[in-house]
Design an enzyme around this catalytic site. Structure first.
Site, PDB file in Angstrom:
ATOM      1  N   GLY A  16      31.864  52.319  15.852  1.00 12.90           N
ATOM      2  CA  GLY A  16      32.689  52.806  16.968  1.00 12.90           C
ATOM      3  C   GLY A  16      33.932  53.533  16.494  1.00 12.90           C
ATOM      4  O   GLY A  16      34.086  53.827  15.297  1.00 12.90           O
ATOM      5  N   GLY A  17      34.845  53.792  17.426  1.00 14.80           N
ATOM      6  CA  GLY A  17      36.031  54.613  17.125  1.00 14.80           C
ATOM      7  C   GLY A  17      36.933  53.997  16.074  1.00 14.80           C
ATOM      8  O   GLY A  17      37.130  54.558  14.992  1.00 14.80           O
ATOM      9  N   GLY A 148      43.456  45.066  36.058  1.00 11.21           N
ATOM     10  CA  GLY A 148      42.036  45.424  35.947  1.00 11.21           C
ATOM     11  C   GLY A 148      41.331  44.843  34.737  1.00 11.21           C
ATOM     12  O   GLY A 148      40.181  45.205  34.458  1.00 11.21           O
ATOM     13  N   GLN A 149      42.004  43.951  33.993  1.00 10.38           N
ATOM     14  CA  GLN A 149      41.380  43.457  32.760  1.00 10.38           C
ATOM     15  C   GLN A 149      41.546  41.937  32.582  1.00 10.38           C
ATOM     16  O   GLN A 149      41.837  41.468  31.477  1.00 10.38           O
ATOM     17  CB  GLN A 149      41.990  44.150  31.541  1.00 10.38           C
ATOM     18  CG  GLN A 149      41.564  45.603  31.371  1.00 10.38           C
ATOM     19  CD  GLN A 149      41.802  46.080  29.948  1.00 10.38           C
ATOM     20  OE1 GLN A 149      42.902  45.946  29.421  1.00 10.38           O
ATOM     21  NE2 GLN A 149      40.772  46.626  29.316  1.00 10.38           N
ATOM     22  N   TYR A 152      39.073  41.016  29.780  1.00 12.81           N
ATOM     23  CA  TYR A 152      39.432  41.549  28.452  1.00 12.81           C
ATOM     24  C   TYR A 152      40.698  40.883  27.917  1.00 12.81           C
ATOM     25  O   TYR A 152      40.775  40.512  26.743  1.00 12.81           O
ATOM     26  CB  TYR A 152      39.619  43.056  28.607  1.00 12.81           C
ATOM     27  CG  TYR A 152      39.801  43.854  27.334  1.00 12.81           C
ATOM     28  CD1 TYR A 152      38.704  44.284  26.595  1.00 12.81           C
ATOM     29  CD2 TYR A 152      41.076  44.219  26.901  1.00 12.81           C
ATOM     30  CE1 TYR A 152      38.875  45.052  25.447  1.00 12.81           C
ATOM     31  CE2 TYR A 152      41.252  44.988  25.759  1.00 12.81           C
ATOM     32  CZ  TYR A 152      40.146  45.402  25.041  1.00 12.81           C
ATOM     33  OH  TYR A 152      40.319  46.169  23.906  1.00 12.81           O
TER      34      TYR A 152
HETATM   35  N1  CAA Z   1      49.507  48.166  38.846  1.00 15.48           N
HETATM   36  C1  CAA Z   1      49.632  47.862  40.162  1.00 15.48           C
HETATM   37  N2  CAA Z   1      48.752  48.267  41.107  1.00 15.48           N
HETATM   38  C2  CAA Z   1      47.714  49.009  40.699  1.00 15.48           C
HETATM   39  C3  CAA Z   1      47.520  49.359  39.329  1.00 15.48           C
HETATM   40  C4  CAA Z   1      48.490  48.912  38.403  1.00 15.48           C
HETATM   41  N3  CAA Z   1      48.391  49.207  37.101  1.00 15.48           N
HETATM   42  N4  CAA Z   1      46.397  50.084  39.244  1.00 15.48           N
HETATM   43  C5  CAA Z   1      45.894  50.195  40.487  1.00 15.48           C
HETATM   44  N5  CAA Z   1      46.690  49.541  41.372  1.00 15.48           N
HETATM   45  C6  CAA Z   1      46.530  49.428  42.812  1.00 15.48           C
HETATM   46  C7  CAA Z   1      46.202  50.753  43.461  1.00 15.48           C
HETATM   47  O1  CAA Z   1      47.368  51.467  43.756  1.00 15.48           O
HETATM   48  C8  CAA Z   1      45.478  50.309  44.714  1.00 15.48           C
HETATM   49  O2  CAA Z   1      46.408  49.837  45.648  1.00 15.48           O
HETATM   50  P1  CAA Z   1      46.121  49.835  47.243  1.00 15.48           P
HETATM   51  O3  CAA Z   1      44.877  48.985  47.449  1.00 15.48           O
HETATM   52  O4  CAA Z   1      47.344  49.269  47.849  1.00 15.48           O
HETATM   53  O5  CAA Z   1      45.883  51.293  47.577  1.00 15.48           O
HETATM   54  C9  CAA Z   1      44.678  49.122  44.235  1.00 15.48           C
HETATM   55  O6  CAA Z   1      45.383  48.616  43.072  1.00 15.48           O
HETATM   56  C10 CAA Z   1      43.290  49.564  43.810  1.00 15.48           C
HETATM   57  O7  CAA Z   1      42.554  48.441  43.504  1.00 15.48           O
HETATM   58  P2  CAA Z   1      41.016  48.581  43.186  1.00 15.48           P
HETATM   59  O8  CAA Z   1      40.471  47.240  42.919  1.00 15.48           O
HETATM   60  O9  CAA Z   1      40.348  49.358  44.300  1.00 15.48           O
HETATM   61  O10 CAA Z   1      41.074  49.457  41.872  1.00 15.48           O
HETATM   62  P3  CAA Z   1      40.075  50.570  41.394  1.00 15.48           P
HETATM   63  O11 CAA Z   1      38.702  50.086  41.579  1.00 15.48           O
HETATM   64  O12 CAA Z   1      40.465  51.876  41.994  1.00 15.48           O
HETATM   65  O13 CAA Z   1      40.423  50.687  39.825  1.00 15.48           O
HETATM   66  C11 CAA Z   1      40.768  49.879  37.597  1.00 15.48           C
HETATM   67  C12 CAA Z   1      40.963  49.604  39.104  1.00 15.48           C
HETATM   68  C13 CAA Z   1      39.272  49.949  37.253  1.00 15.48           C
HETATM   69  C14 CAA Z   1      41.397  48.729  36.878  1.00 15.48           C
HETATM   70  C15 CAA Z   1      41.442  51.232  37.236  1.00 15.48           C
HETATM   71  O14 CAA Z   1      42.765  51.231  37.712  1.00 15.48           O
HETATM   72  C16 CAA Z   1      41.482  51.452  35.733  1.00 15.48           C
HETATM   73  O15 CAA Z   1      40.513  51.880  35.120  1.00 15.48           O
HETATM   74  N6  CAA Z   1      42.639  51.134  35.105  1.00 15.48           N
HETATM   75  C17 CAA Z   1      42.809  51.242  33.660  1.00 15.48           C
HETATM   76  C18 CAA Z   1      42.716  49.886  33.070  1.00 15.48           C
HETATM   77  C19 CAA Z   1      43.030  49.985  31.602  1.00 15.48           C
HETATM   78  O16 CAA Z   1      44.116  50.348  31.180  1.00 15.48           O
HETATM   79  N7  CAA Z   1      42.048  49.609  30.782  1.00 15.48           N
HETATM   80  C20 CAA Z   1      42.218  49.695  29.365  1.00 15.48           C
HETATM   81  C21 CAA Z   1      40.935  50.199  28.766  1.00 15.48           C
HETATM   82  S1  CAA Z   1      41.142  50.651  27.048  1.00 15.48           S
HETATM   83  C22 CAA Z   1      41.314  49.214  26.293  1.00 15.48           C
HETATM   84  O17 CAA Z   1      41.163  48.164  26.817  1.00 15.48           O
HETATM   85  C23 CAA Z   1      41.666  49.295  24.829  1.00 15.48           C
HETATM   86  C24 CAA Z   1      42.830  48.490  24.527  1.00 15.48           C
HETATM   87  O18 CAA Z   1      42.678  47.432  23.921  1.00 15.48           O
HETATM   88  C25 CAA Z   1      44.188  48.970  24.899  1.00 15.48           C
END
Ligand code: CAA
Length: 245
Positions: A16-17, A148-149, A152
Site C-alpha cells: 500500500g501507500g 465518522g471513525q 478506526y
Molecule cells: N464535525 C461535525 N459535524 C460534521 C462533521 C465533522 N467533522 N462532518 C460532518 N458533519 C455533520 C454534517 O454537517 C451533517 O450535519 P447535518 O445532519 O446537521 O446536516 C452530518 O454531520 C452528516 O452526517 P452523515 O452521517 O450524513 O455524514 P455523511 O454520510 O455525509 O459523511 C463521513 C460522514 C463519511 C464521515 C464523511 O464526513 C467523511 O468521509 N469524513 C472524513 C472522515 C475522515 O477524515 N476519515 C479519515 C480517512 S483517512 C485515514 O483514516 C488515515 C489516517 O489515519 C489519518
C-alpha cells in the site's frame, strides 16, 4: 546507511501507500524485505516494480489461522523476521448513526486483531534470540478521534495500548515495541475522502499540506535500527502539527 544488513523485515500491507515506502526504506538500509498482501494481482505487479528483491506472501492478517500458515511459509522461504512492521489497515468510515456492525467488525479485525495475530507468530522468538523491533502503525485519529471513525479510532487507540503492554513484557529481551501515528498522508486511503472534506482537513494542518509516505518510512527505519535500542513503548506523531501533545 546499511545497518539492517542480514536482518529480515516483515511489513504487513507493504504493497500500500505507506507500506511501500516503508519496504523501500528498509531495503535501502540493507534488510531483506517481505510484505504480506491480500490482492494477488496487485501484489505481483508491485513486487516486480520494486528496485530491490521484494518477497510477497498472501495473508489475511485478520485471521489467526492464516497468520500461522503465513509464518510457516515465511520461515521456510526466508527465515524468521527480526523486524515486524504492523502496517496493514483499512477504513470503513461512517457516522455513528449510520455505521453497520459489519463496518465496526471489519475495521477492528483488520486493524487491531491483526496486530495480535501477526505479532503472536514472531515476537516470542525475537525475545528468545535476544533482538527484535516491532513498529505498529497507528494514526493521528487514534490520538484525537475523528468524526465518522468510531471503528478506526477505537482500533488505532487500541494499538498503542498493545504497544505499551508488549513493550514491558519484552523490554529485557532486546526487543523494542513502538507506535508510529501518521497524520494525513498523500495515499489512496486519504485521496478517497471526498475532496471537499479533504480540503477542510488540510486547512487544519499547521504545515498546510499532506505528509508523504517517505516521511513516515524514515521514522520507521530509525525505530528499526540498532541506534533506537533504548526507545520502547513510545508513540511517535508525524502529522504536520495537526495534533500536539
Ligand atoms: N464535525 C461535525 N459535524 C460534521 C462533521 C465533522 N467533522 N462532518 C460532518 N458533519 C455533520 C454534517 O454537517 C451533517 O450535519 P447535518 O445532519 O446537521 O446536516 C452530518 O454531520 C452528516 O452526517 P452523515 O452521517 O450524513 O455524514 P455523511 O454520510 O455525509 O459523511 C463521513 C460522514 C463519511 C464521515 C464523511 O464526513 C467523511 O468521509 N469524513 C472524513 C472522515 C475522515 O477524515 N476519515 C479519515 C480517512 S483517512 C485515514 O483514516 C488515515 C489516517 O489515519 C489519518
Amino acid at each position: 546507511m546499511n545497518d539492517l544488513q542480514n536482518k529480515v523485515a516483515l511489513v504487513t500491507g507493504g504493497t500500500g501507500g505507506i507500506g511501500s515506502a516503508i519496504c523501500r526504506r528498509l531495503a535501502a538500509a540493507g534488510a531483506r524485505v517481505v510484505s504480506t498482501y491480500r490482492n494477488e494481482e496487485k501484489a505481483k505487479a508491485w513486487a516486480s516494480a520494486q528496485d530491490y528483491e521484494a518477497t510477497i506472501l498472501p495473508c489475511d492478517v485478520g485471521s489467526y489461522d492464516d497468520c500461522v500458515r503465513m509464518a510457516a511459509e515465511l520461515e521456510s522461504q526466508v527465515g524468521p523476521p527480526d523486524i515486524l512492521v504492523n502496517n496493514a489497515g483499512i477504513t470503513r468510515d461512517a457516522s455513528f448513526k449510520k455505521i453497520a456492525p459489519e463496518q465496526w467488525r471489519a475495521v477492528i479485525n483488520a486493524n487491531l486483531d491483526s496486530v495480535f495475530n501477526v505479532s503472536h507468530q514472531f515476537v516470542n522468538a525475537m525475545a528468545d534470540r535476544g533482538w527484535g523491533r516491532v513498529v505498529n502503525i497507528s494514526s493521528l485519529n487514534g490520538q484525537k478521534g475523528c468524526f465518522g471513525q468510531t471503528n478506526y479510532c477505537a482500533a488505532k487507540a487500541g494499538i498503542h495500548g498493545f504497544t505499551m503492554a508488549l513493550a514491558q513484557e519484552v523490554a529485557r529481551k532486546g526487543v523494542t515495541v513502538n507506535t508510529v501515528s501518521p497524520g494525513y498522508i498523500a495515499t489512496d486511503m486519504v485521496m478517497a475522502i471526498p475532496e471537499e472534506v479533504r480540503n477542510k482537513i488540510v486547512a487544519q494542518i499547521p504545515m498546510g499540506r499532506l505528509g508523504t509516505p517517505e516521511e513516515i518510512a524514515s521514522l520507521v527505519a530509525y525505530l528499526a535500527s540498532e541506534s533506537a535500542g533504548f526507545i520502547t513503548g513510545a508513540n511517535f506523531s508525524a502529522n504536520g502539527g495537526q495534533f500536539m501533545h
